[in-house]
Motif scaffolding. Sequence first.
Motif, PDB file in Angstrom:
ATOM      1  N   TRP A  53      13.173 -10.480 -23.667  1.00  0.00           N
ATOM      2  CA  TRP A  53      13.454 -11.156 -22.406  1.00  0.00           C
ATOM      3  C   TRP A  53      13.570 -12.664 -22.600  1.00  0.00           C
ATOM      4  CZ3 TRP A  53      15.766 -11.126 -18.139  1.00  0.00           C
ATOM      5  CH2 TRP A  53      15.552 -12.133 -17.199  1.00  0.00           C
TER       6      TRP A  53
ATOM      7  N   CYS B  63      22.952  -6.901 -13.493  1.00  0.00           N
ATOM      8  CA  CYS B  63      22.369  -5.612 -13.108  1.00  0.00           C
ATOM      9  C   CYS B  63      23.086  -4.905 -11.952  1.00  0.00           C
ATOM     10  CB  CYS B  63      20.911  -5.813 -12.693  1.00  0.00           C
ATOM     11  SG  CYS B  63      19.803  -6.416 -13.976  1.00  0.00           S
TER      12      CYS B  63
ATOM     13  N   VAL C 117      17.628  -0.473 -12.415  1.00  0.00           N
ATOM     14  CA  VAL C 117      17.290  -1.898 -12.425  1.00  0.00           C
ATOM     15  C   VAL C 117      15.781  -2.066 -12.527  1.00  0.00           C
ATOM     16  CG1 VAL C 117      17.298  -4.035 -11.083  1.00  0.00           C
ATOM     17  CG2 VAL C 117      19.354  -2.625 -11.180  1.00  0.00           C
ATOM     18  N   ARG C 118      15.044  -1.271 -11.766  1.00  0.00           N
ATOM     19  CA  ARG C 118      13.575  -1.328 -11.865  1.00  0.00           C
ATOM     20  C   ARG C 118      13.110  -0.993 -13.271  1.00  0.00           C
ATOM     21  NH1 ARG C 118      10.649  -2.075  -7.431  1.00  0.00           N
ATOM     22  NH2 ARG C 118      11.556  -1.634  -5.371  1.00  0.00           N
TER      23      ARG C 118
ATOM     24  N   CYS D  56      14.703  -1.274 -16.131  1.00  0.00           N
ATOM     25  CA  CYS D  56      15.037  -2.361 -17.055  1.00  0.00           C
ATOM     26  C   CYS D  56      14.045  -3.512 -16.904  1.00  0.00           C
ATOM     27  CB  CYS D  56      16.469  -2.837 -16.785  1.00  0.00           C
ATOM     28  SG  CYS D  56      17.005  -4.239 -17.793  1.00  0.00           S
ATOM     29  N   CYS D  57      13.760  -3.878 -15.673  1.00  0.00           N
ATOM     30  CA  CYS D  57      12.855  -5.007 -15.428  1.00  0.00           C
ATOM     31  C   CYS D  57      11.436  -4.707 -15.885  1.00  0.00           C
ATOM     32  CB  CYS D  57      12.866  -5.368 -13.944  1.00  0.00           C
ATOM     33  SG  CYS D  57      14.433  -6.061 -13.367  1.00  0.00           S
ATOM     34  N   GLU D  58      10.977  -3.492 -15.663  1.00  0.00           N
ATOM     35  CA  GLU D  58       9.628  -3.124 -16.095  1.00  0.00           C
ATOM     36  C   GLU D  58       9.533  -3.090 -17.618  1.00  0.00           C
ATOM     37  OE1 GLU D  58       8.578   0.523 -14.190  1.00  0.00           O
ATOM     38  OE2 GLU D  58       8.697  -0.332 -12.164  1.00  0.00           O
TER      39      GLU D  58
ATOM     40  N   VAL E 120      10.501  -8.528 -16.862  1.00  0.00           N
ATOM     41  CA  VAL E 120      11.311  -9.535 -16.161  1.00  0.00           C
ATOM     42  C   VAL E 120      10.490 -10.158 -15.037  1.00  0.00           C
ATOM     43  CG1 VAL E 120      13.388  -9.858 -14.743  1.00  0.00           C
ATOM     44  CG2 VAL E 120      13.446  -8.342 -16.745  1.00  0.00           C
TER      45      VAL E 120
ATOM     46  N   ARG F  66       9.183 -11.610 -11.506  1.00  0.00           N
ATOM     47  CA  ARG F  66       9.366 -11.003 -10.191  1.00  0.00           C
ATOM     48  C   ARG F  66      10.566 -11.582  -9.446  1.00  0.00           C
ATOM     49  NH1 ARG F  66       4.345 -10.786  -6.155  1.00  0.00           N
ATOM     50  NH2 ARG F  66       3.701  -9.279  -7.771  1.00  0.00           N
TER      51      ARG F  66
ATOM     52  N   HIS G 165      13.342 -12.879 -10.566  1.00  0.00           N
ATOM     53  CA  HIS G 165      14.583 -12.337 -11.129  1.00  0.00           C
ATOM     54  C   HIS G 165      14.754 -10.869 -10.726  1.00  0.00           C
ATOM     55  CE1 HIS G 165      14.373 -15.978 -13.480  1.00  0.00           C
ATOM     56  NE2 HIS G 165      15.474 -15.687 -14.135  1.00  0.00           N
ATOM     57  N   ARG G 166      13.660 -10.106 -10.844  1.00  0.00           N
ATOM     58  CA  ARG G 166      13.728  -8.677 -10.501  1.00  0.00           C
ATOM     59  C   ARG G 166      14.103  -8.475  -9.041  1.00  0.00           C
ATOM     60  NH1 ARG G 166       8.132  -6.120  -9.549  1.00  0.00           N
ATOM     61  NH2 ARG G 166       8.548  -7.321  -7.640  1.00  0.00           N
ATOM     62  N   ASP G 167      13.456  -9.205  -8.132  1.00  0.00           N
ATOM     63  CA  ASP G 167      13.694  -8.985  -6.711  1.00  0.00           C
ATOM     64  C   ASP G 167      15.127  -9.333  -6.314  1.00  0.00           C
ATOM     65  OD1 ASP G 167      11.104  -8.168  -6.533  1.00  0.00           O
ATOM     66  OD2 ASP G 167      10.364  -9.960  -5.500  1.00  0.00           O
TER      67      ASP G 167
END
Length: 407
Positions: free
Chosen positions: A178, A254, A281-282, A284-286, A290, A292, A294-296
């Motif tokens: 990351w 994403c 997407v979840r 990948c972020c987990e 990543v 929060r 960026h994830r949100d």
Amino acid sequence: MKTYLVGGAVRDELLGLPVRERDWVVVGATPADMEAAGYRPVGRDFPVFLHPETGEEHALARTERKSGRGYHGFVFHTGTDVTLEDDLERRDLTVNAIARDDDGRLVDPFGGRRDLEARLLRHVSDAFVEDPVRLLRVARFYARFAPLGFRVADETKALLARMVADGEVDHLVPERVWSETERSLALPGPQRFFELLREVGALARLFPELDALFGVPQPETHHPEIDSGRHTLLALAQAARMETSTAVRFAVLCHDFGKALTPRDRWPAHHGHEAAGVAPVRACCERLGVPRAHRDLALLATRWHLHVHRALELRPATVLDLLEAADAFRRPERFEDLLLACEADARGREGFEDRDYPQAAHLRRALDLARAVSAREIAESGLTGPAIAEELRKRRIAAIRQVAGDR
């Protein structure tokens, strides 16, 4: 004891680029010599010292030997017997293996200056394959320097592919993946980072959700480039062109993950890919850890980008639903990032790069009008409980309806 400026500072000076930070190598000294000269030790894995006046990092010349898997598997050796050439040989690319002495003379045993002139990113030695982080670093350098005409040498690509085949890339820790990805997203050509990873086979290991998009067709009417993976990278290039934040660029990366889940018999249509994309997407972020924010934003763009694209066609009530789902009243700055991500998506199509995107202005105006509705005034009117929320929604819809009149 002799000190040399090394690495990126020398490279960027030769390219005529601004130098952000300077690193130094010290030859012929021991840690005791450095401390006696006033340097402060800070290195954990090998001796690194801070200059007593400038605070710049000075590392003792060192060699390294592979002792295990991954990028932690190294044994380092420093000593007065280690030469400058020994230290430069352990570096990744020839353009990063140039030194300059106090008199301004260059020390370039591996042809780094020649490769700068040839616009070539080439590894220093076969020891390159021992550190999997170098795969990410080369991809990052490519993202930075490709806009200047640089390419990756064929023999270096072959080594990168070998690292993937040998499983070295599987030992990269998510945090490092990351970190290099985020730094690459901020560069002028972030799409090049992912292009190179895909070319050498690493994208499927590190970003399987993105890799799965390549070969998935879209309707040519709306997507002349057809391929979903190619569209994603075109959109990412547009996000960089628009000078957006890394959070926006990651959201663009994403936003179409759901298209990889469309059954083949439904191609090239991808009905429902927005909702389908939320889970990958979840995941990948987990996996990558990543942040929060960026994830949100990535989840928001994934789920709602088609609503934004259709903003001019939506009923006022549906526009309000979008604003509420995006939490636009409390977080207008994030809603602005959503609009930027969607604009990059819309422009990330062959022939659409310079098209206007009126949807963004439409939704900005709708939000402004809806935010101008006073909840306090409604509360003071005598209404109570759910009636206040109902009236607030009614007035906001009426306010949003004005946008169509503005057009």
